[in-house]
Write a protein that holds these residues in place. Structure first.
Motif, mmCIF file in Angstrom:
data_model
loop_
_atom_site.group_PDB
_atom_site.id
_atom_site.type_symbol
_atom_site.label_atom_id
_atom_site.label_comp_id
_atom_site.label_asym_id
_atom_site.label_seq_id
_atom_site.Cartn_x
_atom_site.Cartn_y
_atom_site.Cartn_z
ATOM 1 N N PHE A 96 -7.721 4.788 7.221
ATOM 2 C CA PHE A 96 -7.044 5.663 8.178
ATOM 3 C C PHE A 96 -6.638 4.860 9.404
ATOM 4 N N ASP A 97 -5.512 5.262 10.000
ATOM 5 C CA ASP A 97 -5.071 4.780 11.300
ATOM 6 C C ASP A 97 -5.148 5.969 12.250
ATOM 7 N N LEU A 98 -6.020 5.889 13.259
ATOM 8 C CA LEU A 98 -6.259 7.032 14.141
ATOM 9 C C LEU A 98 -5.066 7.367 15.022
ATOM 10 N N SER A 99 -4.077 6.474 15.095
ATOM 11 C CA SER A 99 -2.867 6.808 15.846
ATOM 12 C C SER A 99 -1.969 7.765 15.051
ATOM 13 N N ARG A 100 -2.211 7.894 13.762
ATOM 14 C CA ARG A 100 -1.493 8.857 12.909
ATOM 15 C C ARG A 100 -2.455 9.353 11.831
ATOM 16 N N PRO A 101 -3.360 10.248 12.236
ATOM 17 C CA PRO A 101 -4.519 10.563 11.407
ATOM 18 C C PRO A 101 -4.326 11.664 10.361
ATOM 19 N N SER A 102 -3.128 12.172 10.179
ATOM 20 C CA SER A 102 -2.965 13.336 9.307
ATOM 21 C C SER A 102 -3.341 13.047 7.858
ATOM 22 N N LEU A 103 -2.996 11.857 7.343
ATOM 23 C CA LEU A 103 -3.297 11.491 5.966
ATOM 24 C C LEU A 103 -3.768 10.041 5.917
ATOM 25 N N PRO A 104 -4.500 9.646 4.881
ATOM 26 C CA PRO A 104 -4.885 8.233 4.742
ATOM 27 C C PRO A 104 -3.658 7.331 4.716
ATOM 28 N N THR A 105 -3.772 6.173 5.344
ATOM 29 C CA THR A 105 -2.658 5.219 5.354
ATOM 30 C C THR A 105 -2.709 4.273 4.168
ATOM 31 N N GLY A 106 -3.808 4.278 3.440
ATOM 32 C CA GLY A 106 -3.899 3.404 2.275
ATOM 33 C C GLY A 106 -5.070 3.757 1.397
ATOM 34 N N ARG A 107 -4.935 3.413 0.108
ATOM 35 C CA ARG A 107 -6.019 3.587 -0.860
ATOM 36 C C ARG A 107 -6.049 2.356 -1.758
ATOM 37 N N LEU A 108 -7.229 1.790 -1.935
ATOM 38 C CA LEU A 108 -7.397 0.636 -2.808
ATOM 39 C C LEU A 108 -8.376 1.005 -3.914
ATOM 40 N N SER A 109 -7.962 0.843 -5.147
ATOM 41 C CA SER A 109 -8.824 1.141 -6.291
ATOM 42 C C SER A 109 -9.492 -0.150 -6.750
ATOM 43 N N GLU A 110 -10.612 -0.479 -6.129
ATOM 44 C CA GLU A 110 -11.285 -1.750 -6.377
ATOM 45 C C GLU A 110 -12.484 -1.622 -7.318
ATOM 46 N N HIS A 111 -13.027 -0.410 -7.486
ATOM 47 C CA HIS A 111 -14.262 -0.238 -8.247
ATOM 48 C C HIS A 111 -14.119 0.979 -9.159
ATOM 49 N N ALA A 112 -13.823 0.736 -10.416
ATOM 50 C CA ALA A 112 -13.538 1.825 -11.347
ATOM 51 C C ALA A 112 -14.735 2.737 -11.565
ATOM 52 N N GLU A 113 -15.948 2.204 -11.463
ATOM 53 C CA GLU A 113 -17.145 3.001 -11.699
ATOM 54 C C GLU A 113 -17.685 3.638 -10.421
ATOM 55 N N GLY A 114 -16.964 3.495 -9.321
ATOM 56 C CA GLY A 114 -17.389 4.096 -8.070
ATOM 57 C C GLY A 114 -17.660 3.062 -7.004
ATOM 58 N N CYS A 115 -17.298 3.369 -5.768
ATOM 59 C CA CYS A 115 -17.477 2.466 -4.630
ATOM 60 C C CYS A 115 -18.627 2.972 -3.763
ATOM 61 N N LYS A 116 -19.602 2.097 -3.470
ATOM 62 C CA LYS A 116 -20.779 2.490 -2.701
ATOM 63 C C LYS A 116 -20.681 2.114 -1.231
ATOM 64 N N HIS A 117 -20.207 0.909 -0.929
ATOM 65 C CA HIS A 117 -20.123 0.419 0.448
ATOM 66 C C HIS A 117 -18.725 -0.084 0.749
ATOM 67 N N ALA A 118 -18.258 0.133 1.981
ATOM 68 C CA ALA A 118 -17.014 -0.463 2.471
ATOM 69 C C ALA A 118 -17.221 -0.822 3.935
#
Length: 331
Positions: A239-261
């Protein structure tokens, strides 16, 4: 201009070995203590001083020195450093807070050889995240599986320490003070909602919707406080808090689920992430979030002890069973 090393690096530049399993790994985010690394075990916390070649010409590879070990009555669940911690100026002091499997919040401070540990009770389930107010450290906040986030006064008697309770719609997974404006507080819920509150009067400022769940962690970028990231289902959401209405990006890095970022603390270019344990999911990756380029990947490691960035140099410490793996991201 930043030049990226486009070849994923599979091995750490240094590895520190320990006798016991690691549950928490956390670098201090403060200038006076940026080389301190806390390691949480089943019954103790070990404070290390990490030396790196970029800041110490006398060494050729990273080294560490164990400074002090603290007894912990139960497994360390989460840990955060306090802003009063300093090893550079007198008086030298360590300040940090932990949560354990007994649902208590513990506040540790040292003054020379003396150790103080204050236990705060109130949560009735696991405390997933803790944060000190970043200027003087008098206030501390917690987020818990019991569907609450709480604000505590660290200076008063334990029976009077609880100041405010936020009621949440789902478990609180991450909580952060604004890196530079202590009047703002971020609370991330497992349902995929990230809320910003006024930390003085506790009123809501804005809400971010990840449009997915479960959210397992979130981070507020230290180098650029307009950026927020979260590990949500199999994606890293930004997210970019200067334009918070929707996520600014999505990265699919972990097919079985992402635990930490976690955002790098020294630059807003990198996000480190770890997949959920089980199968081949517990993979470490570092991504250039603007381009989506994966610049580091280690599919061989089973990561279970957390991850944390060095304050000034893009080194990443990763808890891996009984080892701390230290990676360097090339600039």
């Amino acid at each position: 201009m930043v030049m990226l090393d486009r070849s994923p690096i599979s091995e750490p530049v240094a590895q520190f070995h320990f006798k016991n399993r690691i549950y928490v790994t956390e670098f201090s985010p403060y200038e006076c203590s940026g080389n301190l690394l806390a390691v949480g075990f089943q019954e103790s916390i070990l404070i290390l001083e990490v030396r790196i070649p970029e800041e110490d010409d006398s060494i050729k590879k990273p080294e560490f020195e164990a400074l002090r070990e603290f007894r912990h009555d139960t497994r360390v669940q989460s840990l955060t450093w306090g802003p009063m911690t300093s090893q550079l100026v007198a008086p030298r002091c360590l300040q940090f807070a932990t949560s354990g499997s007994d649902h208590k919040l513990r506040l540790f401070t040292t003054n020379n050889s003396q150790v103080s540990c204050k236990e705060l009770k109130g949560h009735n389930d696991y405390i997933n995240s803790i944060a000190y107010e970043p200027e003087v450290g008098d206030m501390i906040v917690t987020a818990s599986d019991d569907h609450t986030a709480r604000v505590w006064d660290s200076k008063v008697d334990a029976s009077k320490a609880l100041i405010h309770t936020f009621s949440l719609n789902s478990p609180g997974m991450s909580i952060h003070w604004h890196p530079y404006e202590s009047g703002k507080l971020l609370v991330a819920q497992k349902s995929g909602t990230i809320s910003l509150f006024n930390s003085v009067n506790y009123t809501p400022i804005l809400s971010l919707d990840c449009c997915a769940s479960p959210l397992l962690s979130a981070d507020w970028c230290h180098a650029n406080s307009l950026l927020v990231t979260a590990a949500v289902f199999a994606e890293i959401v930004q997210f970019d808090l200067s334009r918070p209405s929707l996520p600014t990006g999505r990265l699919s890095e972990h097919a079985e689920g992402c635990k930490h970022a976690r955002f790098s603390r020294s630059t807003d270019a990198y996000i480190a992430s770890v997949g959920k344990p089980g199968g081949s999911g517990a993979t470490l990756k570092v991504t250039q979030h603007k381009t989506g380029l994966t610049i580091l990947s280690n599919p061989k490691k089973i990561i279970g002890g957390g991850l944390s960035w060095h304050l000034r140099i893009p080194y990443l410490a990763v808890g891996n069973d009984r080892d701390i793996d230290l990676y360097k991201i090339a600039l």
